[in-house]
Design a protein around this motif. Structure first.
Motif, PDB file in Angstrom:
ATOM      1  N   GLY A 112     -36.488 -45.934 -31.401  1.00 42.60           N
ATOM      2  CA  GLY A 112     -36.729 -45.869 -29.962  1.00 42.60           C
ATOM      3  C   GLY A 112     -35.500 -46.203 -29.152  1.00 42.60           C
ATOM      4  N   VAL A 113     -34.712 -47.198 -29.606  1.00 47.10           N
ATOM      5  CA  VAL A 113     -33.469 -47.562 -28.925  1.00 47.10           C
ATOM      6  C   VAL A 113     -32.497 -46.396 -28.935  1.00 47.10           C
ATOM      7  N   ALA A 114     -32.340 -45.758 -30.102  1.00 44.27           N
ATOM      8  CA  ALA A 114     -31.411 -44.635 -30.229  1.00 44.27           C
ATOM      9  C   ALA A 114     -31.844 -43.461 -29.354  1.00 44.27           C
ATOM     10  N   GLU A 115     -33.133 -43.142 -29.355  1.00 44.94           N
ATOM     11  CA  GLU A 115     -33.634 -42.026 -28.551  1.00 44.94           C
ATOM     12  C   GLU A 115     -33.463 -42.305 -27.057  1.00 44.94           C
ATOM     13  N   THR A 116     -33.712 -43.551 -26.658  1.00 49.05           N
ATOM     14  CA  THR A 116     -33.548 -43.921 -25.251  1.00 49.05           C
ATOM     15  C   THR A 116     -32.098 -43.778 -24.817  1.00 49.05           C
ATOM     16  N   ALA A 117     -31.175 -44.238 -25.677  1.00 46.31           N
ATOM     17  CA  ALA A 117     -29.752 -44.138 -25.352  1.00 46.31           C
ATOM     18  C   ALA A 117     -29.320 -42.687 -25.207  1.00 46.31           C
ATOM     19  N   VAL A 118     -29.754 -41.832 -26.124  1.00 41.92           N
ATOM     20  CA  VAL A 118     -29.390 -40.412 -26.074  1.00 41.92           C
ATOM     21  C   VAL A 118     -29.963 -39.764 -24.817  1.00 41.92           C
ATOM     22  N   THR A 119     -31.219 -40.061 -24.514  1.00 39.10           N
ATOM     23  CA  THR A 119     -31.862 -39.498 -23.320  1.00 39.10           C
ATOM     24  C   THR A 119     -31.144 -39.928 -22.050  1.00 39.10           C
ATOM     25  N   ASN A 120     -30.787 -41.210 -21.971  1.00 39.70           N
ATOM     26  CA  ASN A 120     -30.125 -41.725 -20.768  1.00 39.70           C
ATOM     27  C   ASN A 120     -28.712 -41.185 -20.602  1.00 39.70           C
ATOM     28  N   ILE A 121     -28.056 -40.855 -21.707  1.00 38.38           N
ATOM     29  CA  ILE A 121     -26.733 -40.245 -21.634  1.00 38.38           C
ATOM     30  C   ILE A 121     -26.821 -38.812 -21.134  1.00 38.38           C
ATOM     31  N   GLN A 122     -27.867 -38.104 -21.568  1.00 37.92           N
ATOM     32  CA  GLN A 122     -27.997 -36.678 -21.264  1.00 37.92           C
ATOM     33  C   GLN A 122     -28.569 -36.396 -19.885  1.00 37.92           C
ATOM     34  N   THR A 123     -29.227 -37.387 -19.279  1.00 35.63           N
ATOM     35  CA  THR A 123     -29.880 -37.158 -17.994  1.00 35.63           C
ATOM     36  C   THR A 123     -29.310 -38.076 -16.931  1.00 35.63           C
ATOM     37  N   THR A 124     -29.473 -37.658 -15.673  1.00 35.95           N
ATOM     38  CA  THR A 124     -29.006 -38.482 -14.555  1.00 35.95           C
ATOM     39  C   THR A 124     -30.007 -39.574 -14.205  1.00 35.95           C
ATOM     40  N   HIS A 125     -31.285 -39.363 -14.563  1.00 34.60           N
ATOM     41  CA  HIS A 125     -32.321 -40.357 -14.294  1.00 34.60           C
ATOM     42  C   HIS A 125     -32.665 -41.052 -15.600  1.00 34.60           C
ATOM     43  N   THR A 126     -32.491 -42.372 -15.638  1.00 37.29           N
ATOM     44  CA  THR A 126     -32.744 -43.101 -16.861  1.00 37.29           C
ATOM     45  C   THR A 126     -34.236 -43.170 -17.149  1.00 37.29           C
ATOM     46  N   SER A 127     -34.561 -43.184 -18.447  1.00 34.59           N
ATOM     47  CA  SER A 127     -35.948 -43.318 -18.870  1.00 34.59           C
ATOM     48  C   SER A 127     -36.292 -44.791 -19.002  1.00 34.59           C
ATOM     49  N   ASP A 128     -37.520 -45.074 -19.438  1.00 29.37           N
ATOM     50  CA  ASP A 128     -37.907 -46.451 -19.691  1.00 29.37           C
ATOM     51  C   ASP A 128     -37.066 -47.013 -20.841  1.00 29.37           C
ATOM     52  N   GLY A 129     -37.052 -48.323 -20.964  1.00 24.91           N
ATOM     53  CA  GLY A 129     -36.310 -48.944 -22.042  1.00 24.91           C
ATOM     54  C   GLY A 129     -35.296 -49.955 -21.560  1.00 24.91           C
ATOM     55  N   GLY A 130     -35.275 -50.181 -20.231  1.00 24.68           N
ATOM     56  CA  GLY A 130     -34.306 -51.127 -19.706  1.00 24.68           C
ATOM     57  C   GLY A 130     -34.746 -52.574 -19.820  1.00 24.68           C
ATOM     58  N   GLY A 131     -36.047 -52.786 -20.009  1.00 25.66           N
ATOM     59  CA  GLY A 131     -36.569 -54.137 -20.034  1.00 25.66           C
ATOM     60  C   GLY A 131     -36.911 -54.620 -18.635  1.00 25.66           C
ATOM     61  N   THR A 132     -37.630 -55.739 -18.561  1.00 26.57           N
ATOM     62  CA  THR A 132     -38.061 -56.289 -17.275  1.00 26.57           C
ATOM     63  C   THR A 132     -37.065 -57.334 -16.797  1.00 26.57           C
ATOM     64  N   PHE A 133     -36.277 -56.978 -15.815  1.00 28.80           N
ATOM     65  CA  PHE A 133     -35.313 -57.869 -15.168  1.00 28.80           C
ATOM     66  C   PHE A 133     -34.751 -57.099 -13.991  1.00 28.80           C
ATOM     67  N   PHE A 134     -33.969 -57.756 -13.138  1.00 25.72           N
ATOM     68  CA  PHE A 134     -33.387 -56.983 -12.038  1.00 25.72           C
ATOM     69  C   PHE A 134     -32.248 -56.108 -12.573  1.00 25.72           C
ATOM     70  N   GLY A 135     -31.926 -55.059 -11.809  1.00 24.94           N
ATOM     71  CA  GLY A 135     -30.921 -54.098 -12.232  1.00 24.94           C
ATOM     72  C   GLY A 135     -29.515 -54.513 -11.855  1.00 24.94           C
ATOM     73  N   PHE A 136     -28.551 -53.662 -12.199  1.00 24.96           N
ATOM     74  CA  PHE A 136     -27.144 -53.996 -11.986  1.00 24.96           C
ATOM     75  C   PHE A 136     -26.797 -54.035 -10.501  1.00 24.96           C
ATOM     76  N   ASN A 137     -27.460 -53.225  -9.680  1.00 27.34           N
ATOM     77  CA  ASN A 137     -27.191 -53.254  -8.239  1.00 27.34           C
ATOM     78  C   ASN A 137     -27.499 -54.625  -7.653  1.00 27.34           C
ATOM     79  N   THR A 138     -28.624 -55.201  -8.074  1.00 25.55           N
ATOM     80  CA  THR A 138     -28.957 -56.559  -7.631  1.00 25.55           C
ATOM     81  C   THR A 138     -27.993 -57.577  -8.222  1.00 25.55           C
ATOM     82  N   TYR A 139     -27.651 -57.376  -9.491  1.00 20.46           N
ATOM     83  CA  TYR A 139     -26.762 -58.323 -10.159  1.00 20.46           C
ATOM     84  C   TYR A 139     -25.408 -58.428  -9.459  1.00 20.46           C
ATOM     85  N   GLU A 140     -24.903 -57.312  -8.960  1.00 21.99           N
ATOM     86  CA  GLU A 140     -23.611 -57.333  -8.269  1.00 21.99           C
ATOM     87  C   GLU A 140     -23.634 -58.313  -7.102  1.00 21.99           C
ATOM     88  N   TRP A 141     -24.782 -58.425  -6.430  1.00 24.28           N
ATOM     89  CA  TRP A 141     -24.881 -59.326  -5.279  1.00 24.28           C
ATOM     90  C   TRP A 141     -25.063 -60.774  -5.706  1.00 24.28           C
TER      91      TRP A 141
END
Length: 315
Positions: free
Chosen positions: A217-246
């Protein structure tokens, strides 16, 4: 100073429990169920009776630890979450100090420890009750330290501990070993991997099908997210990088200065490699990219200690 930071970090996390009785985090009930499932089965380990979802969520290491604390200290599930977890968060100050002091110097280590104690990201980790992440961070930092020290026997223990306590950090450290081996051509790394595989086999073998499914599942998620502009599920529950920057804005620039310091000094050590790998995963949202903001923050804090020290405080 370390003792003061330890006490401060513990109190900041323990004080909320003076007003409330229920552990923080949306996973508290799941943790309580899993811990009590193990402790009520003592002296045995209820591997065969566990539902598949629990096997996927909880590696055996954490629940065996709860058994040990129940036997040795009489901790029940709620005490484990309300007392031991804040203590573990406070203890993380020590690995942050150790790795920073070894790779840089005393002043950088104190700065990094101070930044950890004040980190909004690490406090958010506490409020989410991400117990496994804290244990994973401790073992990850100690594994990096032992790798740099070339202490291979304790490194095997730390590496195996990652494999039985928190698999995302285990994967992160495994990815680190690839460029590290290619750079330094250190054959002992091969022995470390083999010895670690032997140690974790009794824990992984009963759940081999589940672990292989997770890795697929990790490998498939990584491949999917590389190939598409919209990421699929698999990031986990936490805030994203945009929030982290702040929320990390106070030390993010100094962390980048720390990276530049290592690059200009041509110090291609394991800290730099693991930070760059972690950054690629988080920024390009490959897999576990929200949960892996947590180790990214710890690594950035170590680098920020160096960045502040060498960039502004050292003459």
């Amino acid at each position: 100073i370390l003792l003061i930071l330890f006490i401060f970090t513990f109190l900041v996390r323990f004080i909320p429990y003076l007003q409330i009785q229920v552990p923080l985090g949306y996973d508290a009930g799941i943790y309580k169920y899993a811990i009590e499932t193990y402790t009520t089965s003592l002296p045995g380990i209820p591997e065969d009776e566990l539902p598949n979802w629990l096997k996927m969520v909880f590696p055996q290491g954490l629940l065996v630890l709860t058994d040990v604390l129940q036997i040795s200290a009489g901790f029940n599930a709620v005490q484990f979450l309300k007392i031991f977890f804040p203590l573990l968060c406070a203890f993380l100050v020590l690995p942050v100090y150790i790795i920073t002091r070894y790779l840089f110097d005393e002043r950088a280590a104190i700065i990094a420890s101070f930044l950890y104690a004040l980190s909004s990201t690490q406090y958010t980790l506490f409020t989410y009750l991400y117990f496994k992440n804290v244990i994973g961070l401790i073992f990850l930092l100690l594994a990096i330290y032992l790798l740099e020290k070339k202490k291979y026997v304790p490194l095997v223990v730390m590496y195996a501990a990652l494999g039985i306590y928190h698999r995302p950090e285990f994967l992160l450290f495994s990815l680190l070993l690839i460029p590290y081996f290619l750079h330094f051509r250190n054959k002992e790394i091969i022995y470390v991997v083999i010895a670690t595989a032997i140690l974790i086999t009794p824990f992984w073998l009963p759940r081999l099908a589940d672990n292989l499914l997770m890795m697929q599942g990790v490998a498939e998620t990584a491949v999917t997210n590389i190939q598409t502009t919209h990421t699929s599920d698999g990031g986990g529950t936490f805030f994203g990088f945009n929030t982290y920057e702040w929320v990390s804005l106070a030390y993010l620039p100094f962390g980048l200065i720390g990276v530049l310091y290592l690059l200009f000094q041509k110090k291609w050590n394991s800290l730099l490699y693991v930070f760059l790998i972690n950054a690629l995963i988080v920024v390009f949202q490959l897999f576990f990219y929200k949960r892996l903001i947590i180790p990214f923050d710890i690594l950035l804090i170590v680098l920020a200690g160096a960045g502040l020290n060498y960039g502004f405080l050292q003459s």
